[in-house]
Design a protein around this motif. Sequence first.
Motif, PDB file in Angstrom:
ATOM      1  N   SER A  58       0.922  -0.796   0.189  1.00  0.00           N
ATOM      2  CA  SER A  58      -0.384  -0.172   0.223  1.00  0.00           C
ATOM      3  C   SER A  58       0.837   1.213   0.068  1.00  0.00           C
ATOM      4  O   SER A  58       2.087   1.318   0.442  1.00  0.00           O
ATOM      5  CB  SER A  58      -0.886  -0.094   1.354  1.00  0.00           C
ATOM      6  N   TYR A  59       0.331   2.188  -0.070  1.00  0.00           N
ATOM      7  CA  TYR A  59       0.936   3.757  -0.911  1.00  0.00           C
ATOM      8  C   TYR A  59       0.145   4.598  -0.463  1.00  0.00           C
ATOM      9  O   TYR A  59      -1.101   4.818  -0.344  1.00  0.00           O
ATOM     10  CB  TYR A  59       1.601   3.557  -2.312  1.00  0.00           C
ATOM     11  N   SER A  60       1.209   5.748   0.211  1.00  0.00           N
ATOM     12  CA  SER A  60       0.706   7.320   0.391  1.00  0.00           C
ATOM     13  C   SER A  60       0.137   7.435  -1.531  1.00  0.00           C
ATOM     14  O   SER A  60       1.305   7.734  -1.960  1.00  0.00           O
ATOM     15  CB  SER A  60       1.755   8.231   1.072  1.00  0.00           C
ATOM     16  N   GLU A  61      -0.935   8.661  -0.869  1.00  0.00           N
ATOM     17  CA  GLU A  61      -1.318   9.596  -2.271  1.00  0.00           C
ATOM     18  C   GLU A  61      -0.012   9.687  -2.669  1.00  0.00           C
ATOM     19  O   GLU A  61      -0.016   9.922  -4.311  1.00  0.00           O
ATOM     20  CB  GLU A  61      -2.779  10.222  -2.104  1.00  0.00           C
ATOM     21  N   SER A  62       0.783   9.977  -2.321  1.00  0.00           N
ATOM     22  CA  SER A  62       2.121  11.341  -2.842  1.00  0.00           C
ATOM     23  C   SER A  62       2.980  10.400  -3.791  1.00  0.00           C
ATOM     24  O   SER A  62       3.281  11.617  -3.845  1.00  0.00           O
ATOM     25  CB  SER A  62       2.767  12.240  -1.363  1.00  0.00           C
ATOM     26  N   LYS A  64       1.725   7.284  -4.364  1.00  0.00           N
ATOM     27  CA  LYS A  64       1.622   5.885  -5.485  1.00  0.00           C
ATOM     28  C   LYS A  64       1.781   6.143  -6.731  1.00  0.00           C
ATOM     29  O   LYS A  64       1.361   7.010  -7.792  1.00  0.00           O
ATOM     30  CB  LYS A  64      -0.058   5.939  -5.377  1.00  0.00           C
ATOM     31  N   GLY A  65       1.820   5.221  -7.534  1.00  0.00           N
ATOM     32  CA  GLY A  65       2.432   5.488  -9.388  1.00  0.00           C
ATOM     33  C   GLY A  65       3.810   5.793  -9.304  1.00  0.00           C
ATOM     34  O   GLY A  65       4.233   5.364 -10.203  1.00  0.00           O
ATOM     35  N   ARG A  66       3.961   5.934  -8.377  1.00  0.00           N
ATOM     36  CA  ARG A  66       5.919   5.940  -8.371  1.00  0.00           C
ATOM     37  C   ARG A  66       6.564   5.402  -8.183  1.00  0.00           C
ATOM     38  O   ARG A  66       7.830   4.956  -8.327  1.00  0.00           O
ATOM     39  CB  ARG A  66       5.975   7.514  -8.306  1.00  0.00           C
ATOM     40  N   ASP A  89      10.409  14.987  -2.691  1.00  0.00           N
ATOM     41  CA  ASP A  89      10.129  13.058  -2.188  1.00  0.00           C
ATOM     42  C   ASP A  89      11.423  13.575  -1.345  1.00  0.00           C
ATOM     43  O   ASP A  89      12.462  13.088  -1.081  1.00  0.00           O
ATOM     44  CB  ASP A  89      10.313  12.498  -3.484  1.00  0.00           C
TER      45      ASP A  89
END
Length: 114
Positions: A58-62, A64-66, A89
Amino acid sequence: QVQLVESGGGHVQPGGSLRLSCAVSGISFSINDMGWYRQAPGKERELVASISNGGISSYSESVKGRFTISRDNAKNTLYLQMNSLKPEDTAVYYCNGKYTLYYWGQGTQVTVSS
């Protein structure tokens, strides 16, 4: 004793990539849900990615996808693949348990700037 040793940080340009590693010893790594945290200057430490003992991430929205978190239970090592890095980042990155926190390691500095 518990040791969490992060490595792989550095200075990259925006859009670049880095792969962080965390060597874990002193705990039963394979049964622990683990996480990557970061702390930017003047900000609180935050959890950005986690992975269960069964491999569910799971990932934070900041991020996610990267970012992609992974683990190698045979090597007691946690990874964080970071792509499309942004200046926001920039932080010191740490690994630790997700639900059980152990002593923090020294972290690894990630700096994203041109």
